[in-house]
Motif scaffolding. Structure first.
Motif, PDB file in Angstrom:
ATOM      1  N   THR A  39       6.729  -0.409   7.209  1.00 40.89           N
ATOM      2  CA  THR A  39       7.441   0.280   6.142  1.00 40.89           C
ATOM      3  C   THR A  39       8.247  -0.705   5.278  1.00 40.89           C
ATOM      4  O   THR A  39       8.357  -0.521   4.073  1.00 40.89           O
ATOM      5  CB  THR A  39       8.367   1.370   6.685  1.00 40.89           C
ATOM      6  OG1 THR A  39       9.205   0.804   7.696  1.00 40.89           O
ATOM      7  CG2 THR A  39       7.558   2.503   7.276  1.00 40.89           C
ATOM      8  N   MET A  66       0.837  -1.176   0.000  1.00 39.51           N
ATOM      9  CA  MET A  66       0.000   0.000   0.000  1.00 39.51           C
ATOM     10  C   MET A  66       0.882   1.240   0.000  1.00 39.51           C
ATOM     11  O   MET A  66       1.973   1.240   0.546  1.00 39.51           O
ATOM     12  CB  MET A  66      -0.916  -0.021   1.224  1.00 39.51           C
ATOM     13  CG  MET A  66      -1.853   1.157   1.289  1.00 39.51           C
ATOM     14  SD  MET A  66      -3.055   1.040   2.620  1.00 39.51           S
ATOM     15  CE  MET A  66      -4.475   0.597   1.664  1.00 39.51           C
ATOM     16  N   ALA A 120       1.970   5.200   0.904  1.00 39.02           N
ATOM     17  CA  ALA A 120       1.938   6.049   2.095  1.00 39.02           C
ATOM     18  C   ALA A 120       0.873   7.131   1.949  1.00 39.02           C
ATOM     19  O   ALA A 120       0.464   7.484   0.846  1.00 39.02           O
ATOM     20  CB  ALA A 120       3.305   6.681   2.327  1.00 39.02           C
ATOM     21  N   CYS A 121       0.437   7.669   3.060  1.00 41.23           N
ATOM     22  CA  CYS A 121      -0.608   8.689   3.104  1.00 41.23           C
ATOM     23  C   CYS A 121      -0.131  10.009   2.500  1.00 41.23           C
ATOM     24  O   CYS A 121      -0.792  10.584   1.658  1.00 41.23           O
ATOM     25  CB  CYS A 121      -1.048   8.902   4.553  1.00 41.23           C
ATOM     26  SG  CYS A 121      -2.151  10.295   4.818  1.00 41.23           S
ATOM     27  N   ARG A 123       6.677  -2.125   2.051  1.00 34.16           N
ATOM     28  CA  ARG A 123       6.608  -1.292   0.831  1.00 34.16           C
ATOM     29  C   ARG A 123       7.767  -1.574  -0.113  1.00 34.16           C
ATOM     30  O   ARG A 123       7.721  -1.231  -1.281  1.00 34.16           O
ATOM     31  CB  ARG A 123       6.620   0.185   1.202  1.00 34.16           C
ATOM     32  CG  ARG A 123       5.421   0.609   1.983  1.00 34.16           C
ATOM     33  CD  ARG A 123       5.484   2.078   2.335  1.00 34.16           C
ATOM     34  NE  ARG A 123       4.473   2.379   3.321  1.00 34.16           N
ATOM     35  CZ  ARG A 123       4.545   3.376   4.168  1.00 34.16           C
ATOM     36  NH1 ARG A 123       5.567   4.212   4.127  1.00 34.16           N
ATOM     37  NH2 ARG A 123       3.581   3.572   5.051  1.00 34.16           N
ATOM     38  N   GLY A 158      -1.984   0.033   9.792  1.00 31.63           N
ATOM     39  CA  GLY A 158      -1.520  -0.195   8.425  1.00 31.63           C
ATOM     40  C   GLY A 158      -0.299  -1.094   8.400  1.00 31.63           C
ATOM     41  O   GLY A 158       0.104  -1.656   9.408  1.00 31.63           O
ATOM     42  N   ASP A 201       0.392   4.137   6.035  1.00 34.93           N
ATOM     43  CA  ASP A 201      -0.307   3.791   4.804  1.00 34.93           C
ATOM     44  C   ASP A 201      -1.481   4.752   4.632  1.00 34.93           C
ATOM     45  O   ASP A 201      -1.949   5.353   5.604  1.00 34.93           O
ATOM     46  CB  ASP A 201      -0.849   2.357   4.874  1.00 34.93           C
ATOM     47  CG  ASP A 201       0.242   1.307   4.718  1.00 34.93           C
ATOM     48  OD1 ASP A 201       1.353   1.649   4.280  1.00 34.93           O
ATOM     49  OD2 ASP A 201      -0.031   0.139   5.050  1.00 34.93           O
ATOM     50  N   GLN A 202      -1.964   4.876   3.406  1.00 35.95           N
ATOM     51  CA  GLN A 202      -3.114   5.745   3.154  1.00 35.95           C
ATOM     52  C   GLN A 202      -4.247   5.370   4.096  1.00 35.95           C
ATOM     53  O   GLN A 202      -4.504   4.184   4.320  1.00 35.95           O
ATOM     54  CB  GLN A 202      -3.572   5.608   1.708  1.00 35.95           C
ATOM     55  CG  GLN A 202      -2.590   6.180   0.727  1.00 35.95           C
ATOM     56  CD  GLN A 202      -3.041   5.982  -0.713  1.00 35.95           C
ATOM     57  OE1 GLN A 202      -3.960   5.244  -1.019  1.00 35.95           O
ATOM     58  NE2 GLN A 202      -2.359   6.664  -1.624  1.00 35.95           N
TER      59      GLN A 202
END
Length: 107
Positions: free
Chosen positions: A102, A1, A3-4, A105, A99, A40-41
């Motif tokens: 890291t 996912m 990142a925000c 990702r 979420g 995460d978003q």
């Protein structure tokens, strides 16, 4: 996912609060202009962004936490203990984050 990346402008007051925490790295006295949420978003809830890393002896970082920019708070938070399956990468988010980690990702 992904990142925000919700952004927050770092004020002088925020940076001064971050510098009050001991055990920073030498030369880390230059404030960033802005920071972005590293979770995460997410559609709601607090955003988290590192303001300054602390040395290993302190095991953590100084984070800005905010639901909205005008309500940002500065906290010392310990890093998440999760590591990748091959133990090559660590999660740099705070313990208890929501979420994914890291390292997920990049694997």
């Amino acid at each position: 996912m992904a990142a925000c990346y919700a952004a927050l402008i770092v004020t002088e007051e925020m940076w001064e609060a971050a510098l009050e925490y001991p055990n920073g790295f030498p030369g880390d006295n230059n404030a960033p202009d802005w920071i972005a949420c590293e979770l995460d978003q997410h559609p709601h809830g607090d955003h988290f962004a590192t303001l300054r890393d602390l040395t290993k002896a302190d095991d953590g970082a100084v984070w800005a936490v905010w639901p909205a920019p005008e309500h940002a708070e500065i906290h010392h938070l310990v890093h998440c203990p999760s590591t990748s399956p091959k133990k090559q990468d660590a999660c740099w988010l705070p313990t208890g984050h929501r979420g994914g980690h890291t390292w997920e990702r990049f694997e």
